[in-house]
Design a protein around this motif. Structure first.
Motif, short mmCIF file in Angstrom:
data_model
loop_
_atom_site.label_atom_id
_atom_site.label_comp_id
_atom_site.label_asym_id
_atom_site.label_seq_id
_atom_site.Cartn_x
_atom_site.Cartn_y
_atom_site.Cartn_z
N MET A 651 -4.66 51.53 56.10
CA MET A 651 -5.13 51.24 57.48
C MET A 651 -5.75 52.53 58.04
O MET A 651 -6.66 52.66 58.91
N LEU A 652 -5.38 53.72 57.71
CA LEU A 652 -6.05 54.91 58.19
C LEU A 652 -7.42 54.93 57.92
O LEU A 652 -8.25 55.33 58.55
N GLY A 653 -7.78 54.57 56.63
CA GLY A 653 -9.03 54.70 56.23
C GLY A 653 -9.92 53.68 56.91
O GLY A 653 -11.27 54.00 57.04
N TRP A 654 -9.56 52.60 57.41
CA TRP A 654 -10.38 51.57 58.08
C TRP A 654 -10.29 52.11 59.77
O TRP A 654 -10.94 51.19 60.40
N LEU A 655 -9.41 53.09 60.21
CA LEU A 655 -9.06 53.16 61.37
C LEU A 655 -10.55 53.49 62.34
O LEU A 655 -10.69 53.29 63.40
N PRO A 656 -11.22 54.76 61.75
CA PRO A 656 -12.42 54.77 62.37
C PRO A 656 -13.47 53.84 62.61
O PRO A 656 -13.99 53.60 63.63
N VAL A 657 -13.50 52.93 61.54
CA VAL A 657 -14.33 51.86 61.81
C VAL A 657 -13.84 50.95 62.69
O VAL A 657 -14.54 50.25 63.46
N LEU A 658 -12.61 50.70 62.72
CA LEU A 658 -11.80 49.73 63.76
C LEU A 658 -12.11 50.31 65.16
O LEU A 658 -12.55 49.66 66.12
#
Length: 872
Positions: A651-658
């Motif tokens: 989830m952290l890995g996709w947080l900037p994209v989100l």
């Protein structure tokens, strides 16, 4: 000539189109009348309805500023979405303006005072946020790629021709680390470019008679000057300012922004260079020619950092004084930074390698991708010292946040517990590591991480000391006390810190995942992310659960408030029809939202902040242990921990994209705009006085433009058809805050002919509590006084609805008008549809608004001064 009155409407965060602001409706054929641009341009403009005549006694004009933060669906939406990644910088910058006690006159703020000390601590924290981002990107370039990525198979996964780092001359010694510095230096160059492109906001200054901080130009006296040019009545002698928004340089900080941006960028470059330089100095102290390069380089970087820390508290950075030069100290820091970076690169590129064999033996062996069984593979071979840098930086930021909250609430005396805790923690760490002479050795089981929780608990004593008078929690009016007991700067800055740490950890996790070709970075993988990143995934998962609990609590509270509102709308013995009862259920939801936001939202945020602070404390202790949250071969209970950590890391890995995706939706979707966009527009309203790399403040342009427009129309000659006898400054939602800033900046001679309409107003329950130094109970009356004439007439009317979640009454001496919503529970006057529940919109269409506007128009026309005689 008969006088005219202009109603100048300023919209809120929803970026309402000019046609909708003006109330233009489509004609029966389906065509939509287009408003006419009368001033400004495509980004910000003033619009009037087509067919507006020069003899209309009341003219409605719309000021559209939404293009500064959102706008149409264009290619720039991608750029604006990327701005949202800088939200941590925005929140840290807002913390400076959330201080409970700010002197009305900025020159009276001293570093030794409570507000001045808090401002210095906040600026230091903003600098540390820049360092956090730089350290994360340095970890990607120097640690993950330059240090651990030694195989061609790994280097091929990096975009670009980087395979040369695994072969020949570049693979020897620490030369690949020098190439890894390209990543942080490139990021700093990008941030500097973005900041430079937005200087136009801070450089915007009002034009027109008596509206700017500069003295007025002398009036023409030659023969061609018009003899009947009116001269406004002189202002009364200026009095002592009672609100910081009265400062003429508040919105003109171009020079301050340039100086602080240079300091932040230089500090970031020094920190990026310090990561590989510190590894070299610690693991294999250089000798000979390498020592002649290394130690002067370290000294130059240390001197530059010392100057920056001192400069953040000097008047050159704390005062906003327009377009001023950089200054010799800023130029000196830039020069020392260039020496530091150049010296570091030279040290890493020396022919024999600055560290020789020891560092080379610590790197991962080649061939792990083809044969994972090779000795040294599938073990943690990350850059020595990098975990230590990340861990201590995070702990220092936590203690700095505690100090900010304590000093903001109680004053200078509250700084003693955090400083004592930090000192004891350093001494304890030195004791555990055996670096204290003449002191017995620490017990073997004692570790540094065990000292973190007691030290933070000691520092937190400053947060519970009695507040100063300026942040007294006992408020005269209900729900008007200072938010979070005066600890608002720490809460807001802490939110920015947690989001920044999450973004950085997510980026490191994502890059490690890609370099491992999809293998879980927390397991048996070749590229090992820093241990703090693994703990961040576990902490993020727990924080999401705590957030879900808080949201559930808010939902239960909303349901209880809705039942109470429904009972009030349907008292016992009522004669309402089933249709009316259904409508009452719909209305009760908005009544409940109104109370939830105005009475409970700040308390809910404060409770979640306490949970987040405890989680951050445990996280800092965990990362200082340098132990993984679970073994690589996790079984039984450890397998559950590993699963939660992996889910949190993903989830952290996709947080900037989100975050970027939400930023794009903010500009494209009205529903997201009215919810998430509120946080963005509140944050970017304030000037960049603390963090120069935050997104630009739209008010830096909107406020001067409104000043220019108002003063220009009021200063026209009596026989000019464009002249206005008075102006109704009509602000909705966030527009009320912009209008308040404009009024406090205008000279008195123009304020005499202005009436302020506020609706959907957030000046009390939100701004008044979170930013009490500007809109608190003792500062908001300044706005009322600015609109009060010598005859005692107050020129402020506030409209509010009990169904408006963001609009509340104001208790500052103004005229409060309650707007009925909905107008009825059933159709009437031949209509077949139910009257809409307008909640936060449609105030100008309300009968109460139109009646008050007619009354104010008559008052302003009655106060038109008599025509002046010519001087010739």
């Amino acid at each position: 000539m008969i006088g005219r009155v202009l109603e100048l409407r300023v919209h809120g965060v929803s970026n309402t189109p000019p046609a909708q602001i003006l109330g233009l409706r489509p004609d029966p054929t389906g065509g939509s009348p287009q408003p006419r641009l009368v001033a400004g341009g495509a980004a910000t403009g003033f619009y009037r309805a087509p067919g507006t005549g020069t003899d209309d006694p009341l003219v409605v004009e719309a000021y559209s500023w939404g293009q500064l933060t959102s706008g149409a669906r264009t290619a720039r939406d991608v750029e604006r979405a990327l701005w949202t990644l800088l939200l941590p910088f925005t929140l840290a910058n807002v913390a400076l303006h959330a201080r409970p006690a700010i002197p009305p006159e900025p020159d009276r703020e001293r570093w030794s005072s409570g507000p001045g000390l808090t401002a210095w601590l906040i600026r230091l924290f903003c600098l540390s946020l820049t360092c956090t981002v730089v350290v994360a990107v340095t970890g990607i370039g120097v640690d993950l790629i330059g240090w651990q990525c030694v195989d061609d198979d790994c280097l091929r996964r990096v975009p670009g021709p980087w395979e040369f780092l695994g072969e020949g001359w570049w693979s020897e010694g620490a030369r690949a680390l020098a190439v890894g510095l390209v990543a942080p230096i490139g990021l700093l160059a990008l941030l500097g470019l973005l900041a430079w492109r937005t200087y136009q906001y801070e450089a915007q200054m009002p034009a027109g008679p008596g509206t700017g901080p500069l003295p007025r130009q002398p009036r023409p006296t030659h023969a061609d000057a018009p003899p009947d040019d009116p001269e406004p009545r002189p202002d009364r002698p200026p009095t002592e300012p009672t609100n910081p928004l009265q400062d003429r340089t508040f919105w003109h900080g171009e020079g301050q922004l340039r100086r602080s941006a240079v300091l932040h960028l230089c500090t970031g470059a020094i920190v990026a260079a310090a990561v590989p330089l510190g590894t070299v100095l610690a693991m294999d102290p250089p000798r000979g020619i390498r020592a002649l390069v290394a130690w002067p380089t370290a000294a130059a970087g240390g001197a530059a950092l010392l100057i920056v820390v001192v400069a953040l508290g000097r008047p050159g950075l704390t005062r906003r004084s327009g377009a001023t030069r950089l200054g010799r100290w800023t130029v000196g820091v830039a020069g020392l930074t260039a020496l530091t970076v150049t010296g570091t690169v030279a040290l890493l590129l020396l022919p024999d390698g600055p560290a020789g064999t020891p560092l080379a033996e610590l790197r991962p062996p080649t061939g792990c991708a083809r044969d994972p069984g090779t000795p040294g593979c599938l073990v943690d071979r990350s850059l020595p010292g990098y975990d230590w840098i990340v861990s201590w930086l995070s702990l220092g930021q936590l203690l700095l946040l505690i100090a900010i909250g304590a000093v903001a609430r109680t004053g200078r005396r509250a700084l003693a517990p955090p400083v004592t805790a930090a000192g004891l923690l350093v001494l304890g760490g030195s004791w555990v590591d055996g670096r204290l002479p003449l002191v017995p050795e620490a017990p073997e089981p004692l570790k540094v991480w065990m000292l973190v929780v007691p030290a933070v608990a000691l520092a937190a004593v400053g947060l519970v000391l009695p507040p100063t008078h300026a942040v007294d929690e006992r408020a005269a009016a209900p729900h008007s006390a200072v938010a979070w007991g005066g600890r608002g700067p720490a809460v807001i800055a802490g939110a920015g810190w947690l989001l920044c740490v999450a973004n950085c950890a997510g980026l490191l996790y994502w890059v490690a995942d890609r370099l491992n070709n999809g293998a879980t970075p927390s397991g048996r993988s070749m590229i090992t992310p820093p241990v703090p990143v693994l703990w961040s995934g576990l902490a993020f998962a727990v924080a999401i659960v705590a957030l879900a609990v808080t949201v559930a609590r808010a939902g239960l509270l909303l349901n209880r408030l809705r039942r109470q509102a429904y009972d009030e709308l349907t008292p016992a013995g009522h004669a309402l029809s089933p249709h009316e009862l259904r409508r009452c259920r719909d209305v009760s939801l908005f009544h409940a939202l109104h109370r939830l936001v105005g009475e409970h939202a700040i308390r809910l945020v404060g409770r979640y902040a306490v949970v987040a602070a405890g989680l951050a404390t445990l996280g800092c202790a965990a990362v200082l242990s340098h132990a993984r949250p679970h073994p690589m071969r996790a079984t039984e209970g450890a397998a559950v921990v590993k699963f939660v950590a992996d889910v949190g890391g993903s989830m952290l890995g996709w947080l900037p994209v989100l975050v970027a995706a939400i930023g794009a939706l903010v500009y494209r979707n009205d529903t997201v705009r009215r919810t998430v966009g509120v946080i963005w527009d509140v944050g970017t309203f304030w000037p960049r006085s603390a963090h120069p790399l935050a997104p630009p403040s739209y008010a830096e342009r909107a406020v001067p433009e409104l000043q220019t427009r108002i003063a220009g129309l009021l200063a026209l000659r009596d026989d000019d058809p464009r002249r206005m006898a008075g102006i109704i400054l009509s602000g909705h939602s966030q527009g009320t805050v912009i209008c308040a800033a404009v009024i406090l900046q205008l000279p008195e001679r123009w304020r005499r002919r202005i009436w302020f309409f506020s609706y959907g107003c957030q000046l009390t329950r939100l701004y008044g509590r979170v930013f009490p130094a500007y809109f608190g109970p003792d500062r908001l009356p300044t706005l009322t006084g600015a609109l009060t004439t010598s005859a005692g007439r107050s020129g402020w009317t506030n409209f509010w609805r009990s169904t408006d979640p963001l609009g509340w009454p104001v208790d500052a001496g103004e005229r409060n008008t309650t707007v009925r919503d909905p107008e009825a529970l059933h159709p009437s006057d031949g209509e077949v549809a139910d009257p809409p529940i307008r909640n936060h919109s449609g105030y100008p269409q309300a009968p109460e608004f139109q009646q008050e506007r007619a009354r104010v128009t008559r008052l302003l026309l009655r106060e038109v001064p008599l025509p002046r005689r010519s001087l010739g």
